[in-house]
Design an enzyme around this catalytic site. Structure first.
Site, PDB file in Angstrom:
ATOM      1  N   GLY A 154       0.828  -1.191   0.000  1.00  0.00           N
ATOM      2  CA  GLY A 154       0.000   0.000   0.000  1.00  0.00           C
ATOM      3  C   GLY A 154       0.863   1.240   0.000  1.00  0.00           C
ATOM      4  O   GLY A 154       1.998   1.228  -0.494  1.00  0.00           O
ATOM      5  N   ARG A 155       0.339   2.321   0.565  1.00  0.00           N
ATOM      6  CA  ARG A 155       1.076   3.585   0.566  1.00  0.00           C
ATOM      7  C   ARG A 155       2.457   3.437   1.184  1.00  0.00           C
ATOM      8  O   ARG A 155       3.464   3.865   0.621  1.00  0.00           O
ATOM      9  CB  ARG A 155       0.277   4.644   1.323  1.00  0.00           C
ATOM     10  CG  ARG A 155      -1.044   5.061   0.699  1.00  0.00           C
ATOM     11  CD  ARG A 155      -1.692   6.116   1.579  1.00  0.00           C
ATOM     12  NE  ARG A 155      -2.921   6.654   1.033  1.00  0.00           N
ATOM     13  CZ  ARG A 155      -4.126   6.210   1.325  1.00  0.00           C
ATOM     14  NH1 ARG A 155      -4.263   5.187   2.161  1.00  0.00           N
ATOM     15  NH2 ARG A 155      -5.204   6.770   0.808  1.00  0.00           N
ATOM     16  N   ILE A 156       2.503   2.845   2.376  1.00  0.00           N
ATOM     17  CA  ILE A 156       3.793   2.741   3.076  1.00  0.00           C
ATOM     18  C   ILE A 156       4.669   1.692   2.432  1.00  0.00           C
ATOM     19  O   ILE A 156       5.887   1.879   2.303  1.00  0.00           O
ATOM     20  CB  ILE A 156       3.561   2.440   4.563  1.00  0.00           C
ATOM     21  CG1 ILE A 156       2.742   3.562   5.212  1.00  0.00           C
ATOM     22  CG2 ILE A 156       4.901   2.286   5.292  1.00  0.00           C
ATOM     23  CD1 ILE A 156       2.323   3.277   6.645  1.00  0.00           C
ATOM     24  N   ARG A 176      -3.010  -9.629  -1.694  1.00  0.00           N
ATOM     25  CA  ARG A 176      -4.061 -10.483  -2.245  1.00  0.00           C
ATOM     26  C   ARG A 176      -4.142 -10.346  -3.766  1.00  0.00           C
ATOM     27  O   ARG A 176      -4.364 -11.321  -4.482  1.00  0.00           O
ATOM     28  CB  ARG A 176      -5.403 -10.138  -1.609  1.00  0.00           C
ATOM     29  CG  ARG A 176      -5.577 -10.689  -0.198  1.00  0.00           C
ATOM     30  CD  ARG A 176      -6.886 -10.256   0.424  1.00  0.00           C
ATOM     31  NE  ARG A 176      -6.919  -8.814   0.647  1.00  0.00           N
ATOM     32  CZ  ARG A 176      -7.935  -8.172   1.211  1.00  0.00           C
ATOM     33  NH1 ARG A 176      -9.004  -8.837   1.595  1.00  0.00           N
ATOM     34  NH2 ARG A 176      -7.882  -6.865   1.398  1.00  0.00           N
ATOM     35  N   ARG A 232       1.064  -4.177  12.751  1.00  0.00           N
ATOM     36  CA  ARG A 232       0.367  -4.410  14.010  1.00  0.00           C
ATOM     37  C   ARG A 232       0.893  -5.711  14.614  1.00  0.00           C
ATOM     38  O   ARG A 232       1.203  -6.659  13.895  1.00  0.00           O
ATOM     39  CB  ARG A 232      -1.149  -4.523  13.797  1.00  0.00           C
ATOM     40  CG  ARG A 232      -1.839  -3.193  13.539  1.00  0.00           C
ATOM     41  CD  ARG A 232      -1.928  -2.371  14.824  1.00  0.00           C
ATOM     42  NE  ARG A 232      -2.781  -1.204  14.665  1.00  0.00           N
ATOM     43  CZ  ARG A 232      -2.355   0.006  14.338  1.00  0.00           C
ATOM     44  NH1 ARG A 232      -1.059   0.181  14.076  1.00  0.00           N
ATOM     45  NH2 ARG A 232      -3.189   1.026  14.250  1.00  0.00           N
ATOM     46  N   ASP A 256       8.537  -3.232  16.003  1.00  0.00           N
ATOM     47  CA  ASP A 256       8.022  -1.972  16.536  1.00  0.00           C
ATOM     48  C   ASP A 256       6.654  -2.150  17.170  1.00  0.00           C
ATOM     49  O   ASP A 256       6.150  -1.243  17.812  1.00  0.00           O
ATOM     50  CB  ASP A 256       7.934  -0.923  15.416  1.00  0.00           C
ATOM     51  CG  ASP A 256       7.505   0.446  15.923  1.00  0.00           C
ATOM     52  OD1 ASP A 256       8.048   0.889  16.955  1.00  0.00           O
ATOM     53  OD2 ASP A 256       6.644   1.071  15.287  1.00  0.00           O
ATOM     54  N   GLU A 261       0.468  -4.654  23.582  1.00  0.00           N
ATOM     55  CA  GLU A 261       1.249  -3.470  23.957  1.00  0.00           C
ATOM     56  C   GLU A 261       0.657  -2.791  25.191  1.00  0.00           C
ATOM     57  O   GLU A 261      -0.560  -2.729  25.353  1.00  0.00           O
ATOM     58  CB  GLU A 261       1.271  -2.484  22.782  1.00  0.00           C
ATOM     59  CG  GLU A 261       1.977  -3.042  21.574  1.00  0.00           C
ATOM     60  CD  GLU A 261       1.909  -2.131  20.357  1.00  0.00           C
ATOM     61  OE1 GLU A 261       1.362  -1.014  20.470  1.00  0.00           O
ATOM     62  OE2 GLU A 261       2.388  -2.538  19.295  1.00  0.00           O
ATOM     63  N   HIS A 279       6.606   1.005  19.487  1.00  0.00           N
ATOM     64  CA  HIS A 279       5.566   1.464  18.562  1.00  0.00           C
ATOM     65  C   HIS A 279       5.772   2.941  18.213  1.00  0.00           C
ATOM     66  O   HIS A 279       4.919   3.786  18.489  1.00  0.00           O
ATOM     67  CB  HIS A 279       4.173   1.243  19.155  1.00  0.00           C
ATOM     68  CG  HIS A 279       3.101   1.166  18.104  1.00  0.00           C
ATOM     69  ND1 HIS A 279       1.961   0.422  18.239  1.00  0.00           N
ATOM     70  CD2 HIS A 279       2.996   1.763  16.879  1.00  0.00           C
ATOM     71  CE1 HIS A 279       1.190   0.551  17.169  1.00  0.00           C
ATOM     72  NE2 HIS A 279       1.800   1.363  16.331  1.00  0.00           N
TER      73      HIS A 279
END
Length: 313
Positions: A154-156, A176, A232, A256, A261, A279
């Site tokens: 995706g974007r990142i 996918r 995540r 991270d 958490e 994080h």
């Protein structure tokens, strides 16, 4: 009279001051079990909720706010928001994409470098005097030219790929469906893990990706492989990851995010082949400021009947 806004987790002071100019802010206590009780005195009037990707807006809190119109999330992930209820009730959910792409991608590469080059261990090696007593430590692993697998494009993910290309890495990815990128798509995640040296995970959280990186994928990376997770904690089977790292069946990890958490598995704390971060993917003053500005802008747009800048639901 100012409209009521519930602040689940505060933004930076400057942004909270800006919100206070327009809204009557009701801050929630740290104890999540008390949230519904805390909003009870104003629940009938609350139309706005400001929160973060970590704290979200759970279903019981949303149900306690019958006039709720918008949940404005500071963060990309909205998996901590009851999206099904939001859709059913027509509640808008906004997030803060794009402004944090660079920081998260930078951290992904930093964790890759730190894990492969043993930099966290090297820092401790110098600080506790082992360099003076024992001389140079064992050799590390080169990053440039390695085979990288990106889970999520995706974007990142695309920004991560651009940075990795500067290290002359061979890039493959798993999603996918194929993305419009010049990298090789591998539809089988386990197959991708078998053929790469380093795997960076950057997919959304939530039920669809829970445990996506399971014991089979971790085993396929192998004793020389490195796993980096900046998505995540729920995306990785954490017990399987810990067991593979402790046993040496996985070469290393840069993490991270974690399943519970801020609790981190005790076994990870003692491992030299693991780099741990609290994080902090978007945690620079510049980016957190831009994220907070976007939250404020979305809340004001909702109040004024304008177009939301980044609506997810």
């Amino acid at each position: 009279m100012k409209p009521d806004l519930v602040s689940v987790e505060a933004l930076r002071p400057q942004s909270m001051t800006e919100l206070a100019e327009t809204f009557a802010i009701h801050a929630l206590p740290a104890d999540r079990a008390r949230w519904v009780e805390a909003v009870a005195p104003v629940a009938a009037h609350v139309r706005f909720v400001q929160t973060t990707g970590f704290s979200g807006c759970p279903g019981d809190l949303m149900r306690a706010l019958p006039r709720l119109e918008i949940v404005a999330v500071m963060g990309v992930g909205v998996d901590a928001v009851d999206l099904a209820q939001a859709r059913a009730r027509g509640i808008a959910v906004t997030n803060t994409p794009d402004v944090l792409n660079d920081d998260v991608a930078d951290l992904a590469m930093a964790l890759t470098l730190m894990t492969a080059r043993n930099l966290a261990l090297s820092d401790r090696y110098v600080r506790d005097g082992r360099w003076k007593r024992l001389g140079n430590q064992a050799l590390a692993t080169k990053v440039s030219g390695k085979r990288l697998g990106i889970v999520g494009m995706g974007r990142i993910g695309k920004v991560v790929a651009r940075r990795a290309a500067a290290f002359d890495m061979t890039i493959s990815y798993h999603t996918r469906n194929p993305a419009d990128v010049p990298y090789r798509h591998v539809p089988d995640l386990e197959a991708l893990a078998r053929e790469v040296d380093i795997m960076i995970v950057i997919v959304p959280g939530g039920p669809a990706t829970r445990g996506l990186i399971d014991a089979r994928v971790i085993a396929a990376l192998g004793p020389k492989g490195i796993l980096v997770n900046v998505s995540r904690g729920s995306v990785v089977d954490e017990p399987a990851l810990v067991e593979a790292l402790v046993s040496g069946r996985l070469g290393g990890a840069g993490l991270d995010v974690f399943a519970d958490e801020p609790n981190v598995p005790e076994a990870l704390l003692a491992l030299d082949n693991v780099v741990l971060a609290p994080h902090v993917g978007s945690a620079t003053s510049e980016t957190r400021g831009a994220m907070a500005d976007l939250v404020v802008a979305n809340l004001r747009a909702q109040l004024e009947g304008g177009t939301l800048l980044t609506r997810v639901v």
